[in-house]
Design an enzyme around this catalytic site. Structure first.
Site, PDB file in Angstrom:
ATOM      1  N   LEU A   1      26.680  20.861  -6.476  1.00  0.00           N
ATOM      2  CA  LEU A   1      26.478  19.600  -5.768  1.00  0.00           C
ATOM      3  C   LEU A   1      25.648  19.738  -4.487  1.00  0.00           C
ATOM      4  O   LEU A   1      25.575  18.802  -3.692  1.00  0.00           O
ATOM      5  CB  LEU A   1      27.831  18.946  -5.468  1.00  0.00           C
ATOM      6  CG  LEU A   1      28.676  18.662  -6.718  1.00  0.00           C
ATOM      7  CD1 LEU A   1      30.047  18.147  -6.334  1.00  0.00           C
ATOM      8  CD2 LEU A   1      27.972  17.698  -7.651  1.00  0.00           C
ATOM      9  N   CYS A   2      25.019  20.892  -4.303  1.00  0.00           N
ATOM     10  CA  CYS A   2      24.169  21.089  -3.134  1.00  0.00           C
ATOM     11  C   CYS A   2      22.829  20.384  -3.318  1.00  0.00           C
ATOM     12  O   CYS A   2      22.269  20.378  -4.406  1.00  0.00           O
ATOM     13  CB  CYS A   2      23.909  22.580  -2.906  1.00  0.00           C
ATOM     14  SG  CYS A   2      25.279  23.445  -2.167  1.00  0.00           S
TER      15      CYS A   2
ATOM     16  N   GLU B   1      23.375  27.577   2.216  1.00  0.00           N
ATOM     17  CA  GLU B   1      22.216  28.460   2.081  1.00  0.00           C
ATOM     18  C   GLU B   1      22.445  29.762   2.843  1.00  0.00           C
ATOM     19  O   GLU B   1      22.131  30.844   2.335  1.00  0.00           O
ATOM     20  CB  GLU B   1      20.955  27.736   2.555  1.00  0.00           C
ATOM     21  CG  GLU B   1      20.461  26.665   1.616  1.00  0.00           C
ATOM     22  CD  GLU B   1      21.330  25.406   1.527  1.00  0.00           C
ATOM     23  OE1 GLU B   1      21.153  24.639   0.564  1.00  0.00           O
ATOM     24  OE2 GLU B   1      22.180  25.179   2.422  1.00  0.00           O
TER      25      GLU B   1
ATOM     26  N   ASP C   1      24.819  46.128  -6.492  1.00  0.00           N
ATOM     27  CA  ASP C   1      24.099  46.383  -7.744  1.00  0.00           C
ATOM     28  C   ASP C   1      23.258  47.652  -7.647  1.00  0.00           C
ATOM     29  O   ASP C   1      23.256  48.470  -8.573  1.00  0.00           O
ATOM     30  CB  ASP C   1      23.206  45.188  -8.091  1.00  0.00           C
ATOM     31  CG  ASP C   1      22.440  45.416  -9.373  1.00  0.00           C
ATOM     32  OD1 ASP C   1      23.076  45.750 -10.398  1.00  0.00           O
ATOM     33  OD2 ASP C   1      21.202  45.269  -9.363  1.00  0.00           O
TER      34      ASP C   1
END
Length: 158
Positions: free
Chosen positions: A76-77, A115, A129
């Site tokens: 919903l951003c 953000e 990672d």
């Protein structure tokens, strides 16, 4: 603190908030995250001896790219026209961790907290990672908003 969720309408359904009538203001947000690891893993990153290359440079770019794609990741951003994204990484050998901070800025109708949080989170995930082949039990911790300014709700700082 508000006692209503802005992304839930009168019928109880999720919806994207209408910001059409809101005024544009300068908005900024800062967030942080930590990646805790073994001293040997941190030393490998800091010394530049990691076989995958510059871990900090890759994590910084990943964080910046993630901030720009937040509306594609968080349902919903609003898509935002960011004018500034910074991701900083600092080795903290005394704590066996990397400290990640992010800063996002724009002039617009909605805030940039998500953000900034996304940038810090994805930078942390990128470190994980890149280093998981060396150490699988690293911990990503402390993801939080540090500060936000602009808009109707004003200034917030931890």
């Amino acid at each position: 603190m508000s006692d209503t969720f802005t992304h839930i309408n009168a019928d109880g359904n999720a919806h994207m908030v209408d910001v059409t009538a809101k005024s544009e203001t300068e908005r900024e947000a800062r967030a942080e995250a930590y990646v805790e690891m073994a001293p040997a893993t941190l030393e490998m990153i800091v010394s530049g001896k990691h076989h995958k290359g510059d871990v900090f440079a890759t994590a910084r770019i990943a964080g910046i790219m993630a901030a720009k794609k937040t509306s594609e990741l968080i349902p919903l951003c609003h898509p935002l026209m960011l004018t500034k994204v910074e991701v900083e990484l600092e080795a903290q050998p005394q704590f066996n961790r990397v400290w990640i901070t992010s800063r996002c800025k724009l002039s617009g109708k909605t805030g940039v907290e998500m953000e900034a949080l996304t940038a810090a989170s994805v930078a942390a995930l990128t470190i994980y990672d890149m280093c998981k082949a060396v150490q699988k039990d690293m911990h990503i911790t402390g993801i939080r908003l540090l500060e936000k300014s602009g808009g109707k709700s004003g200034h917030f700082k931890v």
